[in-house]
Design a protein around this motif. Structure first.
Motif, mmCIF file in Angstrom:
data_model
loop_
_atom_site.group_PDB
_atom_site.id
_atom_site.type_symbol
_atom_site.label_atom_id
_atom_site.label_comp_id
_atom_site.label_asym_id
_atom_site.label_seq_id
_atom_site.Cartn_x
_atom_site.Cartn_y
_atom_site.Cartn_z
ATOM 1 N N GLU A 1 45.665 34.902 47.226
ATOM 2 C CA GLU A 1 46.232 36.144 47.735
ATOM 3 C C GLU A 1 47.747 36.031 47.828
ATOM 4 O O GLU A 1 48.276 35.033 48.321
ATOM 5 N N ILE B 1 44.502 45.896 46.722
ATOM 6 C CA ILE B 1 45.858 46.053 47.262
ATOM 7 C C ILE B 1 45.719 46.559 48.689
ATOM 8 O O ILE B 1 45.045 47.559 48.930
ATOM 9 N N TYR C 1 35.540 39.217 48.289
ATOM 10 C CA TYR C 1 35.588 40.676 48.351
ATOM 11 C C TYR C 1 34.484 41.196 49.256
ATOM 12 O O TYR C 1 33.355 40.706 49.243
ATOM 13 N N TYR D 1 47.780 41.244 48.176
ATOM 14 C CA TYR D 1 47.192 41.522 46.865
ATOM 15 C C TYR D 1 46.403 40.309 46.389
ATOM 16 O O TYR D 1 46.921 39.184 46.372
ATOM 17 N N GLY D 2 45.159 40.542 46.004
ATOM 18 C CA GLY D 2 44.330 39.468 45.477
ATOM 19 C C GLY D 2 44.360 39.467 43.964
ATOM 20 O O GLY D 2 44.200 40.509 43.334
ATOM 21 N N LEU D 3 44.564 38.293 43.390
ATOM 22 C CA LEU D 3 44.655 38.222 41.934
ATOM 23 C C LEU D 3 44.064 36.931 41.391
ATOM 24 O O LEU D 3 43.998 35.931 42.093
ATOM 25 N N ILE D 4 43.653 36.977 40.153
ATOM 26 C CA ILE D 4 43.126 35.867 39.357
ATOM 27 C C ILE D 4 41.843 35.306 39.935
ATOM 28 O O ILE D 4 40.785 35.386 39.325
ATOM 29 N N VAL E 1 39.946 39.996 44.543
ATOM 30 C CA VAL E 1 40.688 40.255 43.313
ATOM 31 C C VAL E 1 40.860 41.755 43.082
ATOM 32 O O VAL E 1 39.915 42.538 43.230
ATOM 33 N N ASN E 2 42.087 42.135 42.740
ATOM 34 C CA ASN E 2 42.443 43.524 42.432
ATOM 35 C C ASN E 2 42.310 44.459 43.633
ATOM 36 O O ASN E 2 42.104 45.658 43.475
ATOM 37 N N GLU F 1 39.250 34.728 43.507
ATOM 38 C CA GLU F 1 38.909 35.315 44.803
ATOM 39 C C GLU F 1 39.591 34.582 45.960
ATOM 40 O O GLU F 1 39.794 35.141 47.022
ATOM 41 N N HIS G 1 38.740 46.571 42.887
ATOM 42 C CA HIS G 1 37.889 45.429 42.571
ATOM 43 C C HIS G 1 36.701 45.851 41.716
ATOM 44 O O HIS G 1 36.078 46.887 41.943
#
Length: 336
Positions: free
Chosen positions: A82, A43, A20, A74-77, A40-41, A79, A291
């Motif tokens: 994606e 968009i 991030y 989108y980043g998730l779970i 993460v989180n 770092e 984030h």
């Protein structure tokens, strides 16, 4: 990201084991993908209209029209992870000049449409903050380190989707097909970044003549930053397949409007007449930043923030287009 020229910068905070950044990182205006994720989180939307003109001298046809290329990230779970949905939609006019009377008709469809996931396998800067100076050797502290030539490496796995009777794809293919890709990224000193992509699309697909309908693409992108707001890039994209082969070159730049908004433009061309290609595009990248930094437990047992002491109110304190920082080459700290 293209011998082969050309783009895109991604960054990583100096004091966090993550990807991030306070400022948007975009894959535009080139077509290569950086090795790093958005975080993460986060968009992120990247899109832009373009104009395209082709002239095939031996086959005596030409096309003229436009379209839009787009991507949602989108980043998730983690770092390093994606999700990506991207594609290109084009509408143009095809003109057949083989007879004395021109034959024209309109075409429109998705040239590409895919969904997949990217994961960072190796980050050479993850433990950069653990490196300590050599108290006994000035030379050791200032000499070139060969380890800096090792790039960040990511892999991508996904699927293409092609519709039936698509004029921009080989005849006879439709539906879903696998797609894989390898992405590397070098962050050099003085704001230079090199990104390389190697991808295989429509794996296992056959056209109406039972010929292999897959294609191999390789992209080299070189970018250079100028101060806090501007970046220039050059890019080479090679395409090899039974349906279409080309060597495309792109030149352009991007401008940071705010920490969540970037504008860009680029010109695309080639050096052959089967067909000649000219394209011009403008685009924008915008992120919705949801984030939140994870809290870690300090030695006194109370939670603390990983970014404690960082001034969150200073806009664009860190920016991917800025100067090199030895302690964290993937993030460039700007002078205030």
């Amino acid at each position: 990201m293209k011998t082969y020229l050309a783009l895109i910068i991604c960054a990583i905070p100096a004091f966090v084991f993550g990807q991030y950044t306070d400022v948007i990182n975009s894959n535009r205006p080139g077509v290569s993908k950086s090795a790093y994720a958005v975080g993460v989180n986060v968009i992120q939307f990247e899109a832009g209209p373009y104009y395209s003109k082709e002239n095939h001298v031996p086959l005596q046809y030409e096309t003229s029209g436009g379209g839009v290329d787009f991507a949602g990230r989108y980043g998730l779970i983690w770092e390093q992870l994606e999700l990506i949905v991207d594609g290109t939609f084009q509408a143009d006019t095809y003109t057949d000049n083989r007879s004395s009377i021109e034959d024209e008709y309109s075409r429109s469809n998705f040239k590409t449409l895919s969904v997949g996931a990217k994961y960072l396998l190796y980050d050479p800067y993850k433990n950069a903050h653990l490196e300590k100076p050599n108290l006994y050797s000035w030379k050791a502290n200032h000499s070139f380190k060969w380890s800096k030539l090792i790039p960040a490496v990511s892999i991508y796995a996904g699927a293409n989707y092609d519709t039936e009777l698509n004029p921009f794809t080989p005849q006879g293919i439709e539906g879903f097909s696998p797609k894989i890709e390898i992405m590397t990224q070098h962050n050099f000193v003085s704001g230079w970044v090199l990104i390389m992509n190697l991808s295989k699309n429509r794996i296992g697909m056959k056209d109406s003549s039972d010929q292999d309908a897959s294609d191999l693409q390789y992209i080299f992108t070189l970018t250079h930053s100028f101060g806090k707001k501007w970046v220039a890039f050059g890019e080479y994209q090679g395409i090899k397949s039974n349906f279409y082969a080309d060597d495309l070159f792109r030149l352009g730049g991007a401008y940071l409007v705010s920490k969540n908004l970037q504008l860009d433009t680029a010109v695309t061309f080639n050096v052959k007449d089967t067909p000649t290609v000219f394209g011009l595009n403008f685009g924008a990248s915008y992120r919705i930043d949801l984030h939140k930094d994870k809290e870690i437990e300090a030695s006194n047992g109370f939670p603390t923030n990983k970014n404690q002491g960082k001034n969150k109110n200073t806009e664009s304190e860190y920016y991917k287009f800025g100067e090199d920082l030895d302690s964290a080459p993937t993030e460039y700290k700007m002078d205030n």
